[in-house]
Design a protein around this motif. Structure first.
Motif, PDB file in Angstrom:
ATOM      1  N   VAL A  27      41.848  35.234  31.191  1.00  0.00           N
ATOM      2  CA  VAL A  27      40.847  34.331  31.772  1.00  0.00           C
ATOM      3  C   VAL A  27      41.476  32.975  32.080  1.00  0.00           C
ATOM      4  O   VAL A  27      41.210  32.373  33.122  1.00  0.00           O
ATOM      5  N   LYS A  80      41.585  30.996  35.614  1.00  0.00           N
ATOM      6  CA  LYS A  80      41.013  29.655  35.722  1.00  0.00           C
ATOM      7  C   LYS A  80      42.061  28.621  36.123  1.00  0.00           C
ATOM      8  O   LYS A  80      41.728  27.584  36.697  1.00  0.00           O
ATOM      9  N   SER A  92      36.330  34.331  36.414  1.00  0.00           N
ATOM     10  CA  SER A  92      37.602  35.040  36.457  1.00  0.00           C
ATOM     11  C   SER A  92      37.772  35.848  37.739  1.00  0.00           C
ATOM     12  O   SER A  92      38.889  36.231  38.091  1.00  0.00           O
ATOM     13  N   THR A 152      35.819  40.573  30.837  1.00  0.00           N
ATOM     14  CA  THR A 152      36.104  39.216  30.357  1.00  0.00           C
ATOM     15  C   THR A 152      34.850  38.394  30.064  1.00  0.00           C
ATOM     16  O   THR A 152      34.948  37.324  29.463  1.00  0.00           O
TER      17      THR A 152
END
Length: 445
Positions: free
Chosen positions: A60, A64, A286, A281
C-alpha cells in the motif's frame, strides 16, 4: 485535444495472444487472497507476525508513494490541454452535481434497508467507549470550517509530502490554469509533465507485480488477528451491508451505466484487477493510479478523468454513505434508542456533510460515522464500540463500492461532456488489460 485520442489501440493485449492464466495478475491476486485466508485461519500466530503484516502495508505504501505525482501530472496535463478555461469549471460542477445525487441514493438505500431489516434488535453487547475514543476525538476536531481550510496546504511541498489528495488537487488545478494561460510558451513544460506521467505509470506497472504478495500479507494478518469468529452475533450487519452495497452497484450504478450505454457487469470485469487489489489491501487509494489509466483507455476524456476521479475520492464515497446510515440504525437498534422520521432525515443531511473528505482522514469510514453519530444524537456515540470489532470486515466492501462508483462517475461525466468514445468503450470492455504489463502501461498512456 485530449491525450486519450493518441492511445494506440494496437498496443493493447490481443485476445489471441493472451497470457497463460497463472501469469494474469488478477488470478495471482485472487490465489494470494485465498492462501492468505487459509494461513490466517489455520496459523493465526504466524499470520499475525509483524513481517506478514508488513507485506500488505508495504505494498500500500508503494502505491501511495506515487499517488500525489500521478494526481498532479494528470490534472495539470488535462487542464493544460483544454483551450477553454470555462470547461474546467463546467466539468467540476457536473461532477459535484452527480456526486450529490448518487450519494443521496446511497444514503437513502442504506436507511431503507436498515429499517426493513432491523438486525440490531436484541443484540447483547456492552459498548466500550474507550475503544473508540481516538476516533470520536478525531471526528470532533473536523468541523466544516476546518475541512475547507484543510484543503489549502501550508506549503506545496507539504501537500506532496503528506500525500493529501485534496491539497495536491487544488495546487494542480491552479498550476494547470497558469500553464494554460502561458499559451505556446507552456507547451514544452506541458510535454515534460505528460512524459513524467507516463514514467510514473511505468513505476506503477512495476509495483503492481508485487500485488499478490501484498494481498497475501494483508489478508493473512486480518484473518489471523480477528478470525472468522470475530463476526459473532454481528454477522447480520456484515451480510446486510454486503447485500446493500451489491444492490446499490447493480441497481443504481447499473441503471446509470445502461443509460450511458454500457453494462455494469462488463465494467466490473474490466476493473477486476483493481477491485481485487482493493479487496486484499482494504484501501481504495491503492488502485487509484491504475484506475485512472484504465478509464482513459476505455475512452474517457483525460481532462475529465483527471478531475473527476481524484475529486470523487473525497466527494463520492458511495460505500461509506451506505455504511454510515446502516451502522447508525444498527447502533440505535442495539442500544434500544428509537429514531424518529425527523432523526433519520437529520442522519441524511449530516452524513452528506461528514462523508466529504473522509478519504484524507485516518480510519475514514469509522471517523465519519463518529461525526455523524455525535451530530445526530450523542447518546449513540458509545455504541460505536459495538461495530468496532467488525469494521475491518466492512472496510473492504466500502472501498470496493467507492472505487466502482468513481469509475462509473468518470464515464458518466465524460458522456455528459460529449467526450466519451463509445466505440472504444465497447471494444475495450471486452479486453483483458493487465496493469502489471510495463510495456503496455507505458505505451498506452
Amino acid at each position: 485535444m485530449s491525450a486519450t485520442t493518441h492511445i494506440d489501440a494496437s498496443a493493447l493485449p490481443k485476445r489471441g495472444k493472451s497470457k497463460p492464466f497463472y501469469k494474469v495478475l488478477y488470478v495471482q491476486v485472487l490465489f494470494a487472497i485465498v492462501v492468505g485466508v487459509l494461513v490466517g485461519w489455520l496459523s493465526p500466530h504466524f499470520a499475525t507476525n509483524e513481517w506478514i503484516k508488513a507485506l500488505g502495508d508495504g505494498f500500500v505504501k508503494l502505491i501511495k508513494m506515487v499517488i500525489a505525482p500521478i494526481i498532479f501530472c494528470t490534472v495539470v496535463s488535462g487542464i493544460a490541454h483544454i483551450q477553454d478555461a470555462r470547461k474546467v469549471g463546467r466539468v467540476g460542477i457536473k461532477a459535484l452535481l452527480y456526486f450529490e445525487v448518487v450519494s443521496s441514493f446511497a444514503l437513502v438505500l442504506g436507511l431503507i434497508v436498515g429499517n426493513l431489516f432491523p438486525v440490531g434488535h436484541g443484540l447483547a453487547a456492552k459498548p466500550d467507549a474507550g475503544a473508540v475514543a481516538k476516533y470520536v476525538d478525531q471526528a470532533s476536531h473536523m468541523s466544516a470550517v476546518d475541512f475547507v481550510l484543510h484543503i489549502i496546504p501550508d506549503s506545496v511541498v507539504g501537500a506532496f509530502a503528506k500525500g493529501d489528495i485534496l491539497q495536491v488537487l487544488l495546487f494542480a488545478v491552479l498550476f494547470g490554469f497558469a500553464l494554460m494561460a502561458l499559451g505556446e510558451r507552456g507547451h514544452r513544460l506541458r510535454d515534460v509533465i505528460d512524459d513524467a506521467a507516463h514514467a510514473v505509470f511505468g513505476v506503477i506497472a512495476i509495483v503492481m507485480k508485487a500485488a499478490p504478495i501484498g494481498a497475501f500479507g494483508a489478508m493473512a494478518f486480518t484473518i489471523g488477528k480477528y478470525g472468522p469468529a470475530a463476526l459473532g452475533n454481528l454477522i447480520g450487519l456484515v451480510a446486510l451491508f454486503y447485500a446493500t452495497s451489491a444492490l446499490f452497484v447493480v441497481l443504481v450504478l447499473g441503471t446509470i451505466a445502461k443509460f450511458v450505454g454500457f453494462n455494469i457487469f462488463k465494467f466490473i470485469g474490466y476493473i477486476k484487477d483493481e477491485l481485487l487489489i482493493v479487496l486484499g489491501t482494504s484501501s481504495s487509494e491503492s488502485a487509484l493510479p491504475q484506475l485512472m489509466e484504465k478509464l482513459e483507455r476505455l475512452g474517457c476524456s483525460k481532462s475529465v478523468v483527471g478531475l473527476v476521479v481524484p475529486t470523487g475520492y473525497s466527494f463520492n464515497l458511495d460505500g461509506t454513505n451506505i455504511y454510515m446510515t446502516l451502522a447508525t440504525l444498527f447502533i440505535a437498534q442495539a442500544l434500544g434508542i428509537e429514531l424518529s422520521f425527523g432523526d433519520q432525515v437529520a442522519i441524511l443531511l449530516v452524513a452528506m456533510l461528514t462523508s466529504k473528505g473522509a478519504s484524507g482522514v485516518t480510519g475514514a469510514g469509522f471517523v465519519t460515522l463518529a461525526g455523524t453519530l455525535a451530530a445526530v444524537n450523542p447518546a449513540l456515540v458509545p455504541g460505536m464500540a459495538i461495530v468496532f470489532s467488525i469494521d475491518k470486515f466492512m472496510s473492504e466492501v466500502r472501498a470496493l463500492t467507492n472505487i466502482t462508483g468513481n469509475g462509473v462517475a468518470a464515464v458518466f461525466v465524460s458522456w455528459w461532456e460529449g467526450e466519451l468514445d463509445h466505440d472504444r468503450l465497447r471494444a475495450n470492455l471486452s479486453r483483458n488489460v493487465d496493469p502489471s504489463d510495463v510495456e503496455t502501461a507505458v505505451t498506452t498512456g
